[in-house]
Scaffold this motif. Structure first.
Motif, PDB file in Angstrom:
ATOM      1  N   SER A 127      24.120 -34.677 -25.109  1.00 30.32           N
ATOM      2  CA  SER A 127      25.148 -35.658 -24.796  1.00 30.32           C
ATOM      3  C   SER A 127      24.507 -36.862 -24.119  1.00 30.32           C
ATOM      4  CB  SER A 127      26.200 -35.050 -23.869  1.00 30.32           C
ATOM      5  OG  SER A 127      26.882 -33.985 -24.500  1.00 30.32           O
ATOM      6  N   VAL A 128      25.046 -38.043 -24.375  1.00 31.80           N
ATOM      7  CA  VAL A 128      24.541 -39.287 -23.803  1.00 31.80           C
ATOM      8  C   VAL A 128      25.727 -40.114 -23.335  1.00 31.80           C
ATOM      9  CG1 VAL A 128      23.200 -41.384 -24.187  1.00 31.80           C
ATOM     10  CG2 VAL A 128      22.577 -39.291 -25.396  1.00 31.80           C
ATOM     11  N   GLU A 129      25.700 -40.540 -22.087  1.00 32.16           N
ATOM     12  CA  GLU A 129      26.721 -41.437 -21.549  1.00 32.16           C
ATOM     13  C   GLU A 129      26.003 -42.481 -20.709  1.00 32.16           C
ATOM     14  OE1 GLU A 129      29.826 -41.582 -22.325  1.00 32.16           O
ATOM     15  OE2 GLU A 129      29.875 -39.732 -23.513  1.00 32.16           O
ATOM     16  N   GLU A 130      25.922 -43.700 -21.248  1.00 30.90           N
ATOM     17  CA  GLU A 130      25.162 -44.738 -20.558  1.00 30.90           C
ATOM     18  C   GLU A 130      25.878 -45.270 -19.317  1.00 30.90           C
ATOM     19  OE1 GLU A 130      23.989 -44.583 -24.849  1.00 30.90           O
ATOM     20  OE2 GLU A 130      25.897 -44.662 -23.744  1.00 30.90           O
ATOM     21  N   THR A 228      10.998 -33.890 -24.141  1.00 27.93           N
ATOM     22  CA  THR A 228      11.216 -34.245 -25.540  1.00 27.93           C
ATOM     23  C   THR A 228      12.706 -34.387 -25.777  1.00 27.93           C
ATOM     24  OG1 THR A 228       9.226 -33.136 -26.383  1.00 27.93           O
ATOM     25  CG2 THR A 228      11.024 -33.457 -27.937  1.00 27.93           C
ATOM     26  N   VAL A 229      13.078 -35.439 -26.487  1.00 29.48           N
ATOM     27  CA  VAL A 229      14.451 -35.617 -26.950  1.00 29.48           C
ATOM     28  C   VAL A 229      14.439 -35.401 -28.463  1.00 29.48           C
ATOM     29  CG1 VAL A 229      16.330 -37.260 -27.289  1.00 29.48           C
ATOM     30  CG2 VAL A 229      15.112 -37.181 -25.096  1.00 29.48           C
ATOM     31  N   LEU A 230      15.151 -34.381 -28.902  1.00 29.13           N
ATOM     32  CA  LEU A 230      15.209 -34.018 -30.323  1.00 29.13           C
ATOM     33  C   LEU A 230      16.615 -34.321 -30.827  1.00 29.13           C
ATOM     34  CD1 LEU A 230      13.778 -32.687 -32.758  1.00 29.13           C
ATOM     35  CD2 LEU A 230      14.581 -30.482 -31.890  1.00 29.13           C
ATOM     36  N   ALA A 242      23.317 -44.224 -37.300  1.00 23.86           N
ATOM     37  CA  ALA A 242      22.268 -45.097 -36.776  1.00 23.86           C
ATOM     38  C   ALA A 242      22.461 -45.351 -35.287  1.00 23.86           C
ATOM     39  CB  ALA A 242      22.255 -46.413 -37.546  1.00 23.86           C
ATOM     40  N   ARG A 243      23.720 -45.536 -34.877  1.00 27.97           N
ATOM     41  CA  ARG A 243      23.985 -45.753 -33.447  1.00 27.97           C
ATOM     42  C   ARG A 243      23.623 -44.519 -32.636  1.00 27.97           C
ATOM     43  NH1 ARG A 243      28.625 -48.463 -35.401  1.00 27.97           N
ATOM     44  NH2 ARG A 243      29.887 -46.584 -35.098  1.00 27.97           N
ATOM     45  N   TRP A 244      23.944 -43.346 -33.171  1.00 25.76           N
ATOM     46  CA  TRP A 244      23.641 -42.115 -32.438  1.00 25.76           C
ATOM     47  C   TRP A 244      22.128 -41.941 -32.267  1.00 25.76           C
ATOM     48  CZ3 TRP A 244      25.455 -39.029 -29.066  1.00 25.76           C
ATOM     49  CH2 TRP A 244      24.901 -37.760 -28.857  1.00 25.76           C
ATOM     50  N   LEU A 245      21.378 -42.172 -33.319  1.00 25.77           N
ATOM     51  CA  LEU A 245      19.925 -42.075 -33.218  1.00 25.77           C
ATOM     52  C   LEU A 245      19.385 -43.121 -32.246  1.00 25.77           C
ATOM     53  CD1 LEU A 245      18.734 -41.385 -36.874  1.00 25.77           C
ATOM     54  CD2 LEU A 245      18.975 -39.761 -34.984  1.00 25.77           C
ATOM     55  N   GLY A 246      19.969 -44.309 -32.255  1.00 27.58           N
ATOM     56  CA  GLY A 246      19.539 -45.338 -31.323  1.00 27.58           C
ATOM     57  C   GLY A 246      19.790 -44.947 -29.877  1.00 27.58           C
ATOM     58  N   ARG A 247      20.914 -44.320 -29.620  1.00 26.35           N
ATOM     59  CA  ARG A 247      21.218 -43.870 -28.257  1.00 26.35           C
ATOM     60  C   ARG A 247      20.286 -42.741 -27.830  1.00 26.35           C
ATOM     61  NH1 ARG A 247      27.376 -42.479 -27.907  1.00 26.35           N
ATOM     62  NH2 ARG A 247      26.967 -42.527 -25.654  1.00 26.35           N
ATOM     63  N   GLN A 248      19.983 -41.855 -28.756  1.00 20.27           N
ATOM     64  CA  GLN A 248      19.057 -40.768 -28.439  1.00 20.27           C
ATOM     65  C   GLN A 248      17.652 -41.311 -28.161  1.00 20.27           C
ATOM     66  OE1 GLN A 248      19.602 -37.037 -28.568  1.00 20.27           O
ATOM     67  NE2 GLN A 248      21.607 -37.880 -28.080  1.00 20.27           N
ATOM     68  N   ARG A 258       9.089 -37.851 -25.288  1.00 18.89           N
ATOM     69  CA  ARG A 258       8.767 -37.945 -26.709  1.00 18.89           C
ATOM     70  C   ARG A 258      10.063 -37.879 -27.490  1.00 18.89           C
ATOM     71  NH1 ARG A 258       7.153 -33.863 -30.549  1.00 18.89           N
ATOM     72  NH2 ARG A 258       7.341 -32.324 -28.910  1.00 18.89           N
ATOM     73  N   PHE A 259      10.197 -38.730 -28.510  1.00 20.86           N
ATOM     74  CA  PHE A 259      11.413 -38.757 -29.327  1.00 20.86           C
ATOM     75  C   PHE A 259      11.109 -38.231 -30.714  1.00 20.86           C
ATOM     76  CE2 PHE A 259      14.222 -41.138 -32.313  1.00 20.86           C
ATOM     77  CZ  PHE A 259      15.410 -40.506 -31.969  1.00 20.86           C
ATOM     78  N   GLU A 260      11.986 -37.369 -31.200  1.00 20.22           N
ATOM     79  CA  GLU A 260      11.785 -36.762 -32.514  1.00 20.22           C
ATOM     80  C   GLU A 260      13.137 -36.593 -33.191  1.00 20.22           C
ATOM     81  OE1 GLU A 260       9.921 -32.603 -34.356  1.00 20.22           O
ATOM     82  OE2 GLU A 260       9.514 -33.177 -32.273  1.00 20.22           O
TER      83      GLU A 260
END
Length: 285
Positions: A127-130, A228-230, A242-248, A258-260
């Motif tokens: 989960s991501v909440e900026e 690592t963020v997977l 695309a937005r979700w991957l950008g937020r991750q 590390r991003f994967e």
């Protein structure tokens, strides 16, 4: 053959725990309304690679007892620490904390609050909440969640449609809308009970509060463990993906992680790409 279940009392609440393998410990915590068996493929891979794999159900989830109160980031971090203490030798040594979805908040909080006990942090489609800003008072949201949980249970909905709803949610969260691989008897045992649905409603009612608490912890407790963020991506084009991957990816940058990308994978990356999740755990340390 699955290892026998154990129940350990942590902060007065009996928690269902499954431990398998030997070696450096890894703690796996699943997302909202998920259970220990959702990690089965990943746990088997890690145990085979010389890891002590610790899976547990948060209060109100899986087979654990109901929650005494609403969860929070620091409270769930303390729960993980208390579980490791209760496990004794199985929980000794720095652990790799792995959190999926909302449990990513809890795993990161643990890594920040217990740096000496953390070998690595792995966030699986976390989960991501900026900028979390709860709109209604927390007590009002919690009260509403409790009331709804009681009403749903009294109406007999969990027994009537609980397993079917679980199956539909899993299919919607997997690449290619794959079926739920969980054993039917385990799904019935967990999702026919009002306890699990009440636990999920209660945890969800404090989602933004937990995110805001983690945001504050980031300013007070630096992350010292490698991370690592997977992120899961099912391969379909579109702005939302695309937005979700950008937020991750931004989360990985914030954490110095590390991003994967796991592809193809829905939100339940541990079911769609278990080998990639296991490799991320092993490689992060």
């Amino acid at each position: 053959m699955n290892p026998p279940p154990r129940f350990l009392r942590v902060d007065g609440i009996p928690l269902h725990v499954v431990v398998e393998g030997t070696g450096p410990p890894v703690v796996l915590s699943a997302g909202l309304a998920m259970a220990w068996f959702d990690w089965d493929p990943v746990a088997a891979l890690l145990a085979a690679r010389g890891r002590t794999v610790i899976r547990f159900d948060r209060p109100g989830h899986g087979l654990s007892a109901p929650a005494a109160g609403p969860p929070g980031a620091a409270a769930e971090a303390r729960r993980i620490a208390g579980l490791l203490d209760a496990l004794g030798p199985d929980g000794a040594g720095p652990v790799t904390a792995v959190g999926h979805s909302i449990a990513g908040f809890h795993a990161e909080a643990f890594a920040r609050l217990y740096p000496e006990r953390t070998a690595a942090l792995v966030l699986v489609d976390s989960s991501v909440e900026e900028a979390p800003r709860p709109l209604l008072p927390a007590a009002l949201r919690t009260g509403a969640a409790r009331a709804l949980g009681r009403a749903v249970t009294a109406a007999g909905l969990p027994a009537a449609v609980g397993p079917a709803l679980r199956g539909a949610a899993v299919r919607a969260s997997r690449a290619g809308r794959a079926a739920d691989p969980a054993a039917r008897d385990l799904v019935r045992r967990c999702y026919r009970t009002g306890r699990v649905w009440r636990g999920a409603l209660l945890e969800n009612s404090r989602y933004l509060d937990t995110a805001a608490e983690l945001l504050a912890l980031r300013g007070e407790h630096p992350l010292k463990a490698p991370a690592t963020v997977l992120a899961g991506h099912d391969g379909r084009p579109g702005d939302a993906a695309a937005r979700w991957l950008g937020r991750q990816e931004a989360l990985a940058g914030l954490l110095g992680a590390r991003f994967e990308v796991a592809e193809p994978a829905g939100h339940l990356v541990m079911l769609d790409r278990p080998h990639q999740v296991a490799r991320a755990v092993l490689d992060t340390v």
